[in-house]
Design an enzyme around this catalytic site. Structure first.
Site, mmCIF file in Angstrom:
data_model
loop_
_atom_site.group_PDB
_atom_site.id
_atom_site.type_symbol
_atom_site.label_atom_id
_atom_site.label_comp_id
_atom_site.label_asym_id
_atom_site.label_seq_id
_atom_site.Cartn_x
_atom_site.Cartn_y
_atom_site.Cartn_z
ATOM 1 N N LYS A 23 0.823 -1.206 0.000
ATOM 2 C CA LYS A 23 0.000 0.000 0.000
ATOM 3 C C LYS A 23 0.869 1.275 0.000
ATOM 4 O O LYS A 23 0.443 2.320 -0.460
ATOM 5 C CB LYS A 23 -0.942 0.024 1.208
ATOM 6 C CG LYS A 23 -1.817 -1.219 1.359
ATOM 7 C CD LYS A 23 -3.196 -1.026 0.815
ATOM 8 C CE LYS A 23 -4.157 -2.185 1.016
ATOM 9 N NZ LYS A 23 -3.657 -3.557 0.990
HETATM 10 C C1 PLP Z 1 -4.121 -4.718 0.294
HETATM 11 C C2 PLP Z 1 -3.280 -5.945 0.221
HETATM 12 C C3 PLP Z 1 -3.521 -6.958 -0.734
HETATM 13 C C4 PLP Z 1 -4.680 -6.917 -1.701
HETATM 14 O O1 PLP Z 1 -4.519 -5.948 -2.681
HETATM 15 P P1 PLP Z 1 -5.785 -5.441 -3.518
HETATM 16 O O2 PLP Z 1 -5.295 -4.323 -4.332
HETATM 17 O O3 PLP Z 1 -6.798 -5.003 -2.472
HETATM 18 O O4 PLP Z 1 -6.280 -6.599 -4.303
HETATM 19 C C5 PLP Z 1 -2.645 -8.043 -0.767
HETATM 20 N N1 PLP Z 1 -1.629 -8.161 0.104
HETATM 21 C C6 PLP Z 1 -1.372 -7.208 1.034
HETATM 22 C C7 PLP Z 1 -0.237 -7.403 1.972
HETATM 23 C C8 PLP Z 1 -2.182 -6.075 1.126
HETATM 24 O O5 PLP Z 1 -1.922 -5.140 2.063
#
Ligand code: PLP
Length: 497
Positions: free
Chosen positions: A112
């Site tokens: 993120k």
């Molecule tokens: C948010 C997240 C995901 C999922 O990603 P999306 O874009 O919501 O599909 C996968 N792994 C981690 C560690 C995340 O923080």
């Protein structure tokens, strides 16, 4: 050529990129989508000679067409700096013949950060471009991870403030410690007496309170959201797929133009949608492999054409993928409906009222780029152990879901193309689950930080700064409130009572 943004739910007047970033969500409840997917205008060879920031510029300039060169470069420079623990920003690591694209080298050691480190700058630039002089106030409800990544992104960014509400007894001790130690005068972290839904509902209520918005406007503030459906989070995620391909080419791992597969551990469908956009820009990607954990709504959707959230919600060791409504999927649905807002709205309304919808045969045919599968809890743990034993490389639980699904894909199809797996979190973020997967008998009784040191030793990886910090950082936020008191907390923080 200019790119404008339409809502997925009605055919209104399109908006510019900066307006779409400021609004987040369209007023009709739809998501903003580009009116066309721009093609890469640099060759893959040229891109392979560039560093991360340069590639990011070449990709983002094609989407954020109302940003000047200086504005966009400035945002990129401020985002991808020493907050990342490697100059490469997103290293590509080979293990057992597969390439793991490590997207976890930012301040909260999860992917993120790739988008949330630039979003604050895109937002403040967008405000300036649209003659908005108010300070931007970000309100977020979090079940743990997004809150910290948003705090880290917005901390210290001039012209913004951020308030994060979390369920006081509903996040892990490490997650809480990460948030309450957040520095920055423009940040506020508040534990509410309620669960995540209460926090979320409370935030939504404040957002839709028109009278409060007017009061704030009078005092020089306006709300915005750092939600994952913001186009300002989606576009920065396209960059690392282009960068990964460029690195493979640079290192001579692939020929110019050779197709690769991409595997993405998926929750809200944002990360994999970014890979799909990269493919449609001309990046030679063959299959997009969508990996789910036991909450396998997407696997069922790709298999049957039915999206059905009416099912048990499973708590897994990959919590960031424990999601039953993948909000970014709406952008894909709109696309395969041929850009028909009416058709898409109909399906989304069915999802709202009945919790399910079914797409027709013509739409299903357009999903051929995607392959969906899932990994059980047991398969996920086994994949962490397998890779560790084979070569000493340690995956986090989310990446392990993707890696396990990729093994299934290969067995099923015999497709041996060069493959990149999006590695979305550092194993240090989910130390206990990771260590239990490797040797439950040995590690189960150990304390959290003893486990961290043990992981560092067995993986031969330095403990990340983000983890060292929470070991020693002082608690600077100790606010708590009732759900009914959230609005007053915001008033106090902004000094408008
Ligand atoms: C948010 C997240 C995901 C999922 O990603 P999306 O874009 O919501 O599909 C996968 N792994 C981690 C560690 C995340 O923080």
């Amino acid at each position: 050529m200019e790119v404008l943004y339409n809502s997925t739910r009605s055919k209104g007047k399109p908006v510019t990129a900066s307006q779409a970033i400021l609004k987040g969500l369209s007023e009709d409840g739809g998501l903003f989508v580009p009116d066309h997917i721009p093609a890469l205008d640099k060759s893959l060879r040229e891109l392979s000679a560039m560093d991360y920031r340069q590639v990011a510029y070449e990709v983002m300039k094609l989407y954020l067409t109302d940003f000047s060169e200086e504005e966009l470069s400035d945002c990129i420079r401020k985002a991808y700096d020493e907050k990342f623990d490697t100059e490469v920003i997103a290293p590509l690591v080979e293990a057992q013949g597969v390439y793991y694209l490590e997207l976890f080298h930012g301040s909260t050691i999860a992917f993120k950060d790739m988008a949330l480190s630039i979003l604050p700058h895109l937002l403040t630039t967008s405000a300036r471009k649209n003659q908005i002089e108010n300070e931007i106030v970000i309100l977020t409800a979090t079940s743990g991870d997004t809150g910290k990544a948003a705090l880290a992104g917005f901390a210290g960014v001039k012209g913004t403030r951020i308030v994060v509400f979390y369920p006081k007894d509903g996040v892990s001790p490490i997650q809480e410690k990460q948030m309450v130690t957040q520095k920055g005068d423009n940040t506020l972290v508040v534990g509410i007496h309620g669960n995540f839904d209460d926090a979320q509902t409370g935030v939504k209520r404040i957002f839709s309170d028109r009278e409060f918005a007017r009061e704030l406007d009078g005092k020089g503030f306006q709300f915005s959201s750092a939600n994952s459906i913001n186009i300002g989070r989606l576009v920065p995620q396209i960059c690392y797929y282009v960068y990964a391909y460029a690195q493979l080419l640079k290192e001579g791992r692939i020929e110019d133009g050779e197709k690769i597969n991409v595997v993405v551990p998926t929750g809200n469908f944002g990360n994999i949608l970014a890979a799909f956009y990269a493919k449609n820009m001309g990046l030679p990607i063959d299959r997009l492999i969508c990996a789910s954990n036991e909450n396998k709504v997407l696997y069922d959707f790709f298999r049957t054409g039915v999206y059905d959230k009416n099912r048990e919600f499973v708590l897994t060791t990959s919590p960031s993928m424990d999601i039953l409504i993948s909000s970014n999927l709406e952008r894909l649905i709109y696309g395969i409906a041929g850009g028909s807002a009416d058709k898409n709205r109909e399906l989304m309304e069915a999802l709202g009222t009945e919790g399910r919808y079914e797409i027709d045969g013509a739409m299903r045919e357009k999903l051929a780029d995607f392959y969906g599968n899932f990994a059980s809890e047991q398969e996920t743990a086994a994949e962490i152990a397998r890779l560790y034993r084979a070569c000493g490389y340690v995956l986090d639980t989310h990446t392990a879901v993707a890696s396990a699904v990729y093994q299934k894909y290969r067995k099923e199809t015999g497709d041996l193309k060069t493959t990149v797996i999006a590695s979305t979190a550092s194993p240090f973020k989910f130390t206990r689950s990771v260590m239990n997967a490797i040797d439950a008998a040995k590690y189960d009784a150990m304390e959290d930080f003893a486990l961290v040191d043990e992981l560092s030793a067995i993986a031969n990886v330095k403990v990340p700064r983000a983890i060292e910090e929470i070991r020693t950082a002082p608690v600077v936020h100790d606010h708590q409130c009732e759900v009914s008191g959230m609005k007053d907390v915001v008033r106090d923080f902004l000094g408008i009572r």
